[in-house]
Design an enzyme around this catalytic site. Structure first.
Site: not given
Length: 429
Positions: A216, A244, A275
């Protein structure tokens, strides 16, 4: 005893608590302990400020999105540091699904899953996530931090070994600390070092290679094909954290295992709902059904945490449904990411990583990163400086994150602000 004498008696212990680094010699033991603790805490806080690594919290006064309102700032602010990769945090269908779930299922369960905290929508989301990742089963957690904290202790015992990339996320590191397996740490994305660690650990019962799919802080993608080949050669399992990557990496947004063609060779995937998949909260593990069933029996964060609230589950379910129906949103990321990376590189900035929407603008100095981020906000662009201990010392950066919701005009405006601020501070000429 006079009133004046009584007041004097109260002042001494109170003063010892309120004065940060002075402990009264005649203070009672509880007051002295509190004063000493205050001294230690204030000293730590002062050292963070002095190092230029203080992390303040800006207050957003609007919904999450590419354009936001920020307390203390005027006008439209461009947001370039959210994990809102697909722009689904405020997508109208996702929001409506959350409202519908709130009205039908209530605000929360007031219970853990195994008592009276499992609703039909929890099971539905778990089924859809297993389908999305093409795995046998899924278990939901309050966060991916909890998913990482709850996995290794259950799966691995003292006769086993875990082999972890040295730059894995803090939640992976903490989760591994909770298990009793032998621990091997290999150099970042170094397949030769991983192979050496696999040779060293050959006497173990189970071996698990653990890596972030995407790291990340740098936006670099793990060499999963090489990792899986080595794991197969030496009889090890492979785990990836896909926080991610889920939703936008790979042709259908399934993640780095799809991107690199190893979906059938990665055994366990942990990821997040916080996310790309709506951005609210929650995490999960997908993998073999026997593992998921064992986690339901023994994983402490699952057993001792309240169920995910229905509105959160409703939002995430709709986000996954959108991705199962079409890869259009995920495919829009690549061109926008490269537009930012190419324009910034041409301007003279150093951008870490490769083609990932995490675009770290490398600056080196913590104070400079913080100062530039503050000045960018004055220019209408919201970014944050990252420094130690989040990243190694000397590796301070401003981490920019591209969203599918950003327009080309948004990206160009952000680049122009970086150029203006970078020239002011001598980062570029």
């Amino acid at each position: 005893m006079s009133l004046r004498t009584a007041v004097r008696g109260l002042r001494a212990p109170l003063r010892s608590v309120l004065q940060p680094c002075a402990v009264a010699a005649n203070a009672s033991r509880p007051y002295a302990a509190a004063a000493q603790a205050r001294c230690v805490l204030e000293s730590e806080l002062d050292s963070i400020r002095a190092a230029g690594t203080w992390k303040g919290e800006r207050v957003i006064t609007s919904k999450q999105g590419p354009h936001i309102s920020v307390d203390g700032s005027t006008g439209d602010i461009l947001n370039f540091c959210a994990n809102n990769y697909l722009g689904l945090s405020s997508h109208p269908e996702v929001v409506k699904a959350g409202i519908d779930a709130l009205q039908k299922y209530g605000a929360g369960l007031s219970s853990v899953r195994f008592i009276c905290g499992t609703q039909s929508l929890h099971k539905d989301l778990e089924e859809k996530l297993a389908q999305f990742h093409e795995r046998e089963d899924c278990i939901l957690y309050a966060s991916c931090f909890d998913a990482n904290a709850g996995l290794f202790e259950v799966l691995l015992g003292p006769d086993d070994a875990v082999l972890s990339d040295e730059l894995n996320h803090a939640s992976i590191i903490d989760g591994i600390r909770l298990c009793r397996a032998k621990r091997f740490r290999y150099k970042h994305m170094d397949l030769n070092d991983l192979e050496e660690k696999l040779k060293e650990s050959q006497s173990s019962r189970l071996r698990l290679v653990v890596t972030d799919g995407v790291f990340s802080m740098d936006g670099d993608v793990a060499p999963l094909k090489g990792i899986c080949d080595l794991a197969e050669q030496y009889g090890a399992l492979v785990f990836i954290d896909e926080c991610h990557a889920t939703g936008f990496m790979g042709a259908r947004g399934r993640g780095t295992d799809e991107l690199l063609g190893v979906m059938d060779k990665v055994h366990i995937v942990n990821s997040t709902l916080g996310k790309a998949l709506g951005g609210a909260a929650g995490g999960y593990t997908v993998g073999p059904k026997a593992l998921i069933e064992l986690l339901r029996q023994r994983s402490r964060p699952y057993l001792f945490s309240n169920s995910l609230p229905p509105p959160v589950v409703g939002c995430a379910t709709r986000a996954v449904e959108l991705l199962l129906a079409s890869n259009e949103i995920a495919q829009s990321m690549a061109a926008k990411t490269m537009r930012f990376r190419n324009n910034m590189t041409q301007a003279g900035f150093t951008i870490s990583g490769t083609a990932h929407p995490i675009c770290p603008v490398m600056l080196g100095d913590a104070r400079l990163a913080s100062l530039m981020a503050d000045e960018m906000l004055k220019l209408g662009v919201y970014v944050i400086g990252f420094s130690y201990p989040v990243v190694p010392k000397g590796k301070a950066r401003i981490r920019v994150q591209i969203s599918a919701a950003h327009t080309d005009e948004d990206i160009d405006r952000a680049v122009d602000a970086f150029i203006q601020t970078g020239r002011k501070h001598g980062v570029i000429s």
